[in-house]
Design an enzyme around this catalytic site. Structure first.
Site, PDB file in Angstrom:
ATOM      1  N   GLU A 163       0.794  -1.233   0.000  1.00  0.00           N
ATOM      2  CA  GLU A 163       0.000   0.000   0.000  1.00  0.00           C
ATOM      3  C   GLU A 163       0.826   1.283   0.000  1.00  0.00           C
ATOM      4  OE1 GLU A 163      -2.954  -0.150   3.098  1.00  0.00           O
ATOM      5  OE2 GLU A 163      -3.981  -1.830   2.170  1.00  0.00           O
ATOM      6  N   GLU A 355      -4.981  -8.739   0.917  1.00  0.00           N
ATOM      7  CA  GLU A 355      -5.646  -8.493   2.201  1.00  0.00           C
ATOM      8  C   GLU A 355      -7.131  -8.315   1.962  1.00  0.00           C
ATOM      9  OE1 GLU A 355      -4.171  -5.149   4.499  1.00  0.00           O
ATOM     10  OE2 GLU A 355      -2.097  -5.760   4.158  1.00  0.00           O
TER      11      GLU A 355
HETATM   12  C1  FCB Z   1      -4.384  -2.204   5.504  1.00  0.00           C
HETATM   13  C2  FCB Z   1      -2.982  -2.441   5.995  1.00  0.00           C
HETATM   14  C3  FCB Z   1      -2.870  -3.482   7.083  1.00  0.00           C
HETATM   15  C4  FCB Z   1      -4.025  -3.381   8.058  1.00  0.00           C
HETATM   16  C5  FCB Z   1      -5.346  -3.372   7.338  1.00  0.00           C
HETATM   17  C6  FCB Z   1      -6.541  -3.334   8.220  1.00  0.00           C
HETATM   18  O1  FCB Z   1      -4.491  -0.920   4.987  1.00  0.00           O
HETATM   19  O2  FCB Z   1      -2.155  -2.855   4.929  1.00  0.00           O
HETATM   20  O3  FCB Z   1      -1.627  -3.339   7.698  1.00  0.00           O
HETATM   21  O4  FCB Z   1      -3.852  -2.308   8.875  1.00  0.00           O
HETATM   22  O5  FCB Z   1      -5.382  -2.269   6.453  1.00  0.00           O
END
Ligand code: FCB
Length: 450
Positions: A163, A355
């Site tokens: 990110e 994620e």
């Molecule tokens: C993302 C991050 C991760 C975590 C999730 C909830 O933006 O990459 O580290 O904090 O959100």
């Protein structure tokens, strides 16, 4: 049809959020170690000093991963733990931790997927100008070469950056993340360019040092889905996702992914940046756009949009009472269909969901268990949409649930719980939640129980 046989069912974490041992065994400071000490920076003054104490308890945690049945585990490496000054001498004890962790995972039959940078930037390099320093891509390359040289025999799957939208867009744009600076648009764009160069250098270095390794990228970005399946609304969503402009580019997708996957900055964005555009040297974009084996994307939610009837888009408000998670993010399972589909169409690279997950107010109940029906429902809803993408021909290779266990949620500290495993931060007791057992069945059945 469902998920392919070799689908990678996984779970993810990140170094600063779980490891703890912030001042042990020669680890250097990261910008998050320093930021957390600033009054008011993090919810109730929390920090990752101890976090889940994973640094000492990783064997217990890997045993739980094995019980969960994940095929792959996405972890990140703390750059200052292995290179306390960011460059130069290796901290042997820090490096050994990752070697032992990799061995433990391999012994458990779990493939490690390593994110090289998940935000815990070496404070020593920050003091030298961090991502604004023209040498910063070289610093990252040096770190990556050292990791590859030492861990390449055990680890063959990598993501470069997690990110960039957040560590640049939220860290240097007056938002809530470390180091919490407010930089000019020109400086932000220069940092972004240096991060992209660092990505390119890292991919090249990994391929040189570990022939045959597989490399991806793990961005995020604001996303949208069509409010209806009318062609004009689908087009509106596509447009909304990929049009960067002066105001939203740090959190957008195209600015960070077009150079990497298409070898160019988006035209429309370049025009709107005007004189703020960084100078792009000959060869930069070739370096940045090294071929990737998979395109990772962190996907939590998106907004519905419709066509405005003039070739543009209009965000459609959620109805009153629309479901939200504890962190206040809307529950939009459609995201796991539309975004992978749009990304695959545009970038033609296999997709990995790096994620996805939800924060709930989980508690250990009187029966000693953690009942989290909302998370189970969330996972099922989202994965059904991901299955639809697979069935529509989107080449989705894997899904990493965020998170394996509750952890330090950046400026929200320990107030948010995203894990499949509950962590009591006073005793460090781990309790698998109901969702842990449910996800285990999803994995065992390769998605048949969805
Ligand atoms: C993302 C991050 C991760 C975590 C999730 C909830 O933006 O990459 O580290 O904090 O959100």
């Amino acid at each position: 049809m469902g998920f392919p046989e070799n689908f990678i069912w996984g779970a993810a974490t990140a170094s600063y959020q779980i490891e703890g041992a912030a001042y042990e065994d020669g680890k250097g400071l990261s910008i998050w170690d320093v930021f957390c000490k600033r009054p008011g920076a993090v919810f109730e003054g929390h920090s990752g000093d101890v976090a889940c104490d994973h640094y000492h308890r990783f064997r217990e945690d890997v045993a739980l991963m094995k019980e969960l049945g994940i095929k792959a585990y996405r972890l990140s490496i703390s750059w200052p733990r292995v290179l306390p000054e960011g460059t130069g001498a290796i901290n042997e004890k820090g490096m050994r931790f990752y070697e032992e962790l990799a061995d433990e995972l391999l012994k458990a039959g779990i493939t490690p997927y390593v994110t090289l940078f998940h935000w815990d930037y070496p404070y020593a390099l920050y003091k030298r100008g961090g991502w604004l320093n023209p040498e910063s891509p070289l610093w990252f390359e040096e770190y990556v070469r050292k990791i590859a040289g030492r861990l390449g025999g055990k680890i063959r799957h990598f993501f470069t950056f997690n990110e960039p939208q957040c560590f640049i867009g939220l860290g240097f744009n007056g938002k809530e993340h470390a180091p919490n600076l407010s930089c000019s648009n020109q400086d932000l764009l220069q940092m972004a360019h240096n991060v992209l160069l660092a990505h390119g250098r890292a991919v090249k270095a990994l391929r040189e040092v570990i022939p045959g390794c597989l490399v991806g990228y793990a961005p995020t970005g604001t996303s949208y889905y069509p409010a209806t399946e009318k062609p004009e609304d689908i087009e509106a969503a596509r447009k909304a996702i990929f049009s960067p402009d002066r105001d939203n580019w740090p959190f957008g997708i195209a600015w960070w992914s077009d150079p990497v996957l298409l070898g160019r900055y988006p035209e429309e964005g370049i025009r709107s940046m005007g004189e703020d555009m960084p100078s792009v040297a000959p060869g930069d974009l070739e370096l940045i756009s090294q071929p990737l084996d998979f395109y990772g994307q962190n996907i939590y939610n998106s907004r519905p949009v419709e066509s405005d009837g003039k070739g543009g888009f209009r965000v459609v408000p959620f109805p009153a009472g629309y479901p939200r998670t504890c962190i206040d993010w809307p529950v939009t399972p459609e995201s796991l269909y539309w975004l992978p589909k749009f990304l695959y169409e545009r970038y033609k690279t296999p997709i990995v969901i790096t994620e996805n997950g939800m924060s709930c107010h989980d508690v250990v109940s009187l029966d000693g268990k953690v009942h989290d029906p909302n998370r189970i429902d969330f996972i099922h809803r989202y994965l059904r949409y991901l299955r639809r993408a697979v069935e529509d021909g989107v080449d989705v290779r894997g899904y990493f649930h965020w998170s394996f266990m509750d952890n330090f949620e950046w400026c929200r500290g320990y107030d948010e719980r995203f894990g499949l495993v509950h962590v009591d931060y006073t005793t460090q007791k781990r309790t698998p939640k109901d969702s842990f057992y449910d996800y285990r069945e999803i994995i065992r059945s390769n998605g048949e129980t969805l």
